[in-house]
Structures are given as structure tokens and as C-alpha cells.
Scaffold this active site. Structure first.
Site, PDB file in Angstrom:
ATOM      1  N   GLY A   1      39.194  52.486  37.341  1.00 51.35           N
ATOM      2  CA  GLY A   1      37.986  51.812  36.845  1.00 51.35           C
ATOM      3  C   GLY A   1      38.099  51.625  35.345  1.00 51.35           C
ATOM      4  N   ASP A   2      37.332  50.679  34.834  1.00 49.96           N
ATOM      5  CA  ASP A   2      37.351  50.447  33.380  1.00 49.96           C
ATOM      6  C   ASP A   2      36.586  51.552  32.671  1.00 49.96           C
ATOM      7  OD1 ASP A   2      38.919  48.151  33.255  1.00 49.96           O
ATOM      8  OD2 ASP A   2      37.219  46.898  33.846  1.00 49.96           O
TER       9      ASP A   2
ATOM     10  N   GLU B   1      39.677  39.184  49.092  1.00 51.44           N
ATOM     11  CA  GLU B   1      38.852  40.209  48.438  1.00 51.44           C
ATOM     12  C   GLU B   1      37.419  39.712  48.288  1.00 51.44           C
ATOM     13  OE1 GLU B   1      40.625  42.604  45.477  1.00 51.44           O
ATOM     14  OE2 GLU B   1      39.000  42.197  44.067  1.00 51.44           O
TER      15      GLU B   1
ATOM     16  N   THR C   1      35.389  45.354  46.832  1.00 46.53           N
ATOM     17  CA  THR C   1      35.442  45.999  45.515  1.00 46.53           C
ATOM     18  C   THR C   1      34.386  47.094  45.407  1.00 46.53           C
ATOM     19  OG1 THR C   1      33.935  44.430  44.507  1.00 46.53           O
ATOM     20  CG2 THR C   1      36.275  43.885  44.404  1.00 46.53           C
TER      21      THR C   1
HETATM   22  P1  FAD Z   1      45.559  53.526  35.879  1.00 44.86           P
HETATM   23  O1  FAD Z   1      46.641  53.319  36.854  1.00 44.86           O
HETATM   24  O2  FAD Z   1      45.044  54.915  35.691  1.00 44.86           O
HETATM   25  O3  FAD Z   1      46.058  52.936  34.472  1.00 44.86           O
HETATM   26  C1  FAD Z   1      45.151  52.750  33.400  1.00 44.86           C
HETATM   27  C2  FAD Z   1      45.898  52.778  32.077  1.00 44.86           C
HETATM   28  O4  FAD Z   1      46.328  54.109  31.809  1.00 44.86           O
HETATM   29  C3  FAD Z   1      47.149  51.919  32.016  1.00 44.86           C
HETATM   30  O5  FAD Z   1      47.224  51.355  30.738  1.00 44.86           O
HETATM   31  C4  FAD Z   1      48.280  52.907  32.239  1.00 44.86           C
HETATM   32  O6  FAD Z   1      49.500  52.479  31.632  1.00 44.86           O
HETATM   33  C5  FAD Z   1      47.714  54.140  31.544  1.00 44.86           C
HETATM   34  N1  FAD Z   1      48.220  55.412  32.060  1.00 44.86           N
HETATM   35  C6  FAD Z   1      48.387  55.756  33.360  1.00 44.86           C
HETATM   36  N2  FAD Z   1      48.821  57.034  33.429  1.00 44.86           N
HETATM   37  C7  FAD Z   1      48.916  57.501  32.158  1.00 44.86           C
HETATM   38  C8  FAD Z   1      49.301  58.740  31.574  1.00 44.86           C
HETATM   39  N3  FAD Z   1      49.703  59.761  32.334  1.00 44.86           N
HETATM   40  N4  FAD Z   1      49.264  58.863  30.225  1.00 44.86           N
HETATM   41  C9  FAD Z   1      48.858  57.838  29.437  1.00 44.86           C
HETATM   42  N5  FAD Z   1      48.479  56.621  29.945  1.00 44.86           N
HETATM   43  C10 FAD Z   1      48.520  56.463  31.281  1.00 44.86           C
HETATM   44  N6  FAD Z   1      37.694  47.894  38.855  1.00 44.86           N
HETATM   45  C11 FAD Z   1      36.514  48.286  39.438  1.00 44.86           C
HETATM   46  O7  FAD Z   1      35.649  48.847  38.737  1.00 44.86           O
HETATM   47  N7  FAD Z   1      36.281  48.107  40.781  1.00 44.86           N
HETATM   48  C12 FAD Z   1      37.192  47.520  41.591  1.00 44.86           C
HETATM   49  O8  FAD Z   1      36.938  47.366  42.793  1.00 44.86           O
HETATM   50  C13 FAD Z   1      38.437  47.070  41.021  1.00 44.86           C
HETATM   51  N8  FAD Z   1      39.397  46.504  41.789  1.00 44.86           N
HETATM   52  C14 FAD Z   1      40.610  46.146  41.226  1.00 44.86           C
HETATM   53  C15 FAD Z   1      41.616  45.601  42.059  1.00 44.86           C
HETATM   54  C16 FAD Z   1      42.840  45.219  41.521  1.00 44.86           C
HETATM   55  C17 FAD Z   1      43.903  44.653  42.425  1.00 44.86           C
HETATM   56  C18 FAD Z   1      43.071  45.355  40.126  1.00 44.86           C
HETATM   57  C19 FAD Z   1      44.366  44.890  39.523  1.00 44.86           C
HETATM   58  C20 FAD Z   1      42.089  45.902  39.295  1.00 44.86           C
HETATM   59  C21 FAD Z   1      40.862  46.312  39.839  1.00 44.86           C
HETATM   60  N9  FAD Z   1      39.854  46.897  39.052  1.00 44.86           N
HETATM   61  C22 FAD Z   1      38.656  47.293  39.616  1.00 44.86           C
HETATM   62  C23 FAD Z   1      40.051  47.046  37.595  1.00 44.86           C
HETATM   63  C24 FAD Z   1      40.652  48.441  37.215  1.00 44.86           C
HETATM   64  O9  FAD Z   1      39.718  49.449  37.523  1.00 44.86           O
HETATM   65  C25 FAD Z   1      40.953  48.402  35.716  1.00 44.86           C
HETATM   66  O10 FAD Z   1      41.983  47.497  35.441  1.00 44.86           O
HETATM   67  C26 FAD Z   1      41.203  49.748  35.046  1.00 44.86           C
HETATM   68  O11 FAD Z   1      41.157  49.556  33.622  1.00 44.86           O
HETATM   69  C27 FAD Z   1      42.548  50.399  35.349  1.00 44.86           C
HETATM   70  O12 FAD Z   1      42.578  50.892  36.612  1.00 44.86           O
HETATM   71  P2  FAD Z   1      43.980  51.451  37.234  1.00 44.86           P
HETATM   72  O13 FAD Z   1      43.637  52.041  38.541  1.00 44.86           O
HETATM   73  O14 FAD Z   1      45.013  50.413  37.163  1.00 44.86           O
HETATM   74  O15 FAD Z   1      44.278  52.628  36.172  1.00 44.86           O
END
Ligand code: FAD
Length: 286
Positions: free
Chosen positions: A108-109, A17, A48
């Protein structure tokens, strides 16, 4: 090539990555990183996506360089939390125009001043839009120790299952430093009916700053063995680098010895770290 096909082969799949440049003038540095990682024989390289979309064009440009100039499979990350559906459609059109067929779909965060709800609140909504827009291979994120926002791990895994059912072809984990937590997660996801490949993300910690930042950002457990290394060597950069590379190498050897077929290295644009780890694994990975 679609990553789901790469992961289906009977060999250990190794990927790296990188992140796009912060300034337009720094592209050549990142392209050098890509060249060196390409020479290591990475099966795919992920790029990313910057929060706020500020570097979104840069993600596509770097992914396009990987895909079209280096003939290596690119995985472009895409986040949705602060995008409109129109912006996402424009991003997808650009990825398609550049021949990029693999997308890491992320929420995303949440921004610090988040009041919500936004156009997109969870990655699952982005995944549905990606599939409605074309024939992409879709990856998503997962968290062996649970996502920081979700108080109950079983609930997090239930959300993960919904996300996978919406059309996820493979998952990549958040960094972890204790392989047993990953093995436990594999059992838990399997019990929840999640059967797509789960690619472990390994972060080599090679300096004192990373020790602190990685724990803060990921919430990952730092095992006693790791803490002892950081405690002993973090004041001595060369020793810390050597110890961090040895620790990551050990983690990978243990994963492969236990039957794991995929390794994703969080290279942090330091190809020399990847080179050193791969040298340690020259017979094991190839
Ligand atoms: P989601 O899958 O939407 O989950 C987020 C939260 O919501 C979780 O706690 C989940 O349990 C909860 N949730 C999901 N669905 C529901 C629902 N229906 N009701 C209630 N709660 C729910 N960030 C960047 O900005 N750029 C990047 O390039 C990047 N790359 C990453 C690569 C990897 C491999 C990883 C592990 C993380 C990366 N991140 C990146 C960080 C990521 O964006 C954050 O961790 C973010 O907070 C969560 O993204 P997610 O896609 O996992 O969210």
C-alpha cells in the site's frame, strides 16, 4: 482455482481488475460489472483494496461474489501498511471462510503523514504472514520502470527478488505504455533469478482525465506516439475513447506476438472498455 495453475496452462490468460463500491448502496452496480466481465470469459477477476482498510470488507464481499456466485476465480488484494498483525489475521480468516484462495499481497502507499516504522513496512512481511496462515496462492506487484520510492532500479529488482523468494507465485506489473520497457524488465528480472510468471498490466486510457492521472499516479513513461494521440483527441471524448482502445489493443497484440501468455486489463469498472478490446482480439485471445 489457484492462479498459479491458471497461468501454467498453454493458452493466453486474460484477467480484469475492478474496484469495490465506495458506498454500501452501490454493490449492485459492481456486481453488474462482474457479471459482464464474467460473460467475456475472464480467467480471473481481481478486486482492489482501499487504503486505510475502509473498504476492506467490500473487497471480500465482491471477491466472494466472483468466487461463489459466478464460479470465476477471484483475486483479493490486501494491503498492510496501516494494519496491525491482528487485523491481517482477521482479514485472512475472512478470505479463507469465503473460499478465496488467491491474494495480491501489497504494502500500500505510505500515508502522507507517515512517520514510520509501522507494524508492516514492506509487502514481504505480509507475504510471510499470509503463508504462515494458510495455503494461499500469492501474487505481488512489480514495476517495469522501478517503484517511485526506490532511486535505483537494480536495488528495486533486488528487493523484488527477496519478495518473490518469500513465496510469491506470480507478479503483476504497474501499468506501462511502452512495451519495450516491459521486455527490458523481463530480461532484468530473469537475470536476477526471478522466474515466476510476470503478468503485464494494461491500462486503456480512454479520457483526458485519465491521461493526466495515470501519468501522475504511476510515473509511467508516456511515449511520443501516446502523447500525440492524447494531444489530438483528448478534447473529443468519443475519439479519445476509440484511440485509447486502439492503443491498448495494439499493446496487447504486440505482447502476444512476442510470446507473452498473460494479459491483465485495468478495467476501472468499465466493462464496455474490456468488451471493445476483446472484440478487437476475438481470434487472437481465444
Ligand atoms: P513493496 O514490495 O514493499 O515495495 C515498496 C518499496 O519498498 C519499493 O520501492 C521497494 O524497492 C522498497 N523495498 C522493498 N523491500 C525493501 C527493503 N527490505 N528495504 C528497503 N526498501 C525496500 N495499492 C492499494 O492501496 N490497493 C490496491 O489494491 C493496489 N493494487 C495494486 C496492484 C498492482 C498490480 C500494483 C502494481 C500496485 C497496486 N497498489 C495498490 C499500489 C501499491 O500498494 C503501491 O505501489 C505501494 O507503494 C507499493 O506496494 P508494494 O506491494 O509494491 O510494496
Amino acid at each position: 482455482m489457484k492462479i498459479k495453475e491458471l497461468l501454467n496452462r498453454n493458452k493466453v490468460n486474460f484477467s480484469c481488475e475492478i474496484f469495490p463500491p465506495k458506498k454500501d448502496t452501490d454493490f449492485s452496480e459492481v456486481f453488474d460489472v462482474v457479471d459482464r466481465i464474467g460473460e467475456l470469459g475472464a480467467d480471473y477477476i481481481s478486486v482492489t483494496y482501499g487504503a486505510g482498510g475502509s473498504t476492506s470488507k467490500k473487497t471480500v464481499e465482491v471477491a466472494s461474489y466472483i468466487q461463489n456466485q459466478k464460479q470465476t476465480t477471484a483475486l483479493a488484494h490486501l494491503t498492510c501498511i496501516d494494519s496491525t498483525p491482528e487485523q491481517i489475521q482477521a482479514e485472512l480468516a475472512e478470505l479463507k471462510a469465503n473460499g478465496i484462495e488467491n491474494i495480491m499481497a501489497l504494502r500500500g502507499d505510505k500515508p502522507k503523514d507517515f512517520t514510520g516504522p509501522h507494524n508492516y513496512n514492506y509487502a514481504i512481511e505480509l507475504i510471510r504472514d499470509i503463508h504462515a496462515s494458510g495455503d494461499f496462492c500469492v501474487g505481488a506487484a512489480c514495476y517495469p520502470e522501478g517503484h517511485v520510492e526506490c532511486p535505483h532500479k537494480q536495488e528495486d529488482i533486488a528487493h523484488l527478488k527477496e519478495k518473490v523468494d518469500a513465496g510469491v507465485d506470480f507478479l503483476t506489473t504497474q501499468m506501462f505504455f511502452d512495451n519495450n520497457l516491459f521486455y527490458k524488465f523481463l530480461y532484468q528480472t530473469l537475470a536476477a533469478g526471478i522466474t515466476v510468471p510476470i503478468v503485464p498490466g494494461i491500462m486503456p486510457i480512454i479520457n483526458a482525465r485519465q491521461v493526466k492521472r495515470s501519468a501522475e499516479l504511476s510515473g509511467a513513461t508516456m511515449p511520443a506516439r501516446f502523447l500525440a494521440i492524447a494531444d489530438k483527441f483528448s478534447g473529443d471524448p468519443l475519439s479519445m475513447e476509440q484511440a485509447g482502445i486502439a492503443y491498448a489493443t495494439d499493446q496487447i497484440i504486440d505482447l502476444i506476438a512476442n510470446g507473452v501468455k498473460y494479459i491483465h486489463l485495468y478495467t476501472m469498472n468499465r466493462p464496455s472498455t474490456a468488451e471493445k478490446i476483446l472484440n478487437n482480439l476475438s481470434h487472437i485471445i481465444r
